[in-house]
Design an enzyme around this catalytic site. Structure first.
Site: not given
Length: 307
Positions: A19, A151, A217, A258, A271, A273, A277
């Site tokens: 990533e 990601s 992305y 998520d 999950e 994070n 981001g």
């Protein structure tokens, strides 16, 4: 301790994970925001500069925006704690745990929180792989993913049992452990948490079949809805679940959880994070904006929460 604006701050970005490019983009945005707000912030790429140099170069605090392995898995957190440098985001234990999707889900399941049914395959037991047995138990389609990547790297949606083994082999390119999960056919939500407060959920509608790397992305076709469109009751149900998920793995500062619904509309945790981001496509700033934070205000708030 000196006020934050008098401290020399390292914005850790880039790194060596899959990533890296996303982290570089996030880091540039964070660095610009901090400098615009008058902070003595400098970009530091661990691929170019060893973290042991931080203390020697006079850095007193770190804004960690490294994504993936080496940045979210406890490695950087351990180095910074050894050096005595406060840093943003989760601590060593929760960072290491949540990077491992398999163990995170096992912990959630132990707490009675909802997760998709799954099979765990490792390179060491792959010789006994039985695709037919797994399909019989979990049905089709299936989601195959590396346990230690983020990601959406290495993910495959498997629609035919004959394709399951090759999907696992592809995921093995990224990790020694692979998860095979029952397909969650409902909506996808991403729910940020800032300083223990659950922010508004974001509903994600990708153009393709699931929210993959391109959808996250690159694509401008992915749709994001914040507010999510859930009823007040369902939004609160989701917030309560996310707070339990966040607290159970020991998160602090900021993280994003998520969640997906199954065909019956039941929420399932996917999950965490721990270093979300912060790019133009990123979700955390989107939800924070609904709560009244500008991007720069959000970045400063995250820095203020550093420990």
């Amino acid at each position: 301790m000196k006020p934050l604006k008098q401290q020399k701050i390292a914005v850790l970005y880039g790194g060596t994970s899959a990533e890296r490019e996303v982290s570089l983009n996030s880091g540039r945005a964070v660095l610009e925001a901090l400098q615009n707000q008058g902070f003595n912030a400098h970009g530091v790429d661990p691929k170019e500069i060893g973290l042991e140099q931080l203390k020697l170069q006079g850095f007193e605090r770190a804004f960690n925006i490294l994504h993936g392995r080496g940045g979210e898995d406890g490695t950087v957190q351990g180095v910074l704690e050894f050096l005595g440098i406060p840093y943003t985001g989760c601590g060593l234990l929760s960072s290491s745990l949540t990077m491992d999707k398999m163990r995170t889900k096992m912990l959630w399941k132990g707490f009675g929180l909802p997760v998709a049914e799954m099979e765990v395959v490792t390179k060491s037991n792959f010789a006994d792989f039985d695709a037919q047995r797994i399909v019989a138990r979990l049905g089709l389609p299936l989601m195959v993913k590396p346990s230690l990547e983020g990601s959406s790297v290495g993910l495959t949606k498997v629609k035919c049992g004959d394709d399951l083994q090759s999907a696992v082999e592809y995921a093995f390119q990224y990790d020694e452990t692979v998860l095979i999960e029952e397909w969650l056919a409902g909506e996808e939500y991403s729910v940020p948490v800032l300083d223990g407060e659950v922010l508004p959920a974001i509903r994600i509608v990708p153009q393709g079949e699931f929210y993959d790397y391109d959808a996250k992305y690159i694509s401008d076709e992915t749709q994001y809805f914040c507010p999510s469109g859930l009823s007040d009751g369902r939004e609160q149900e989701l917030k309560n679940l996310v707070k339990l998920a966040y607290d159970s793995v020991g998160c602090r500062g900021w993280s994003r959880v998520d969640v997906m619904t199954d065909a019956e509309g039941r929420f399932n945790l996917v999950e965490v994070n721990t270093t979300p981001g912060m790019t133009s496509h990123s979700l955390f700033p989107m939800a924070a904006k609904v709560k009244g934070y500008s991007f720069e205000q959000l970045v400063v708030k995250i820095l203020e929460l550093s420990v």
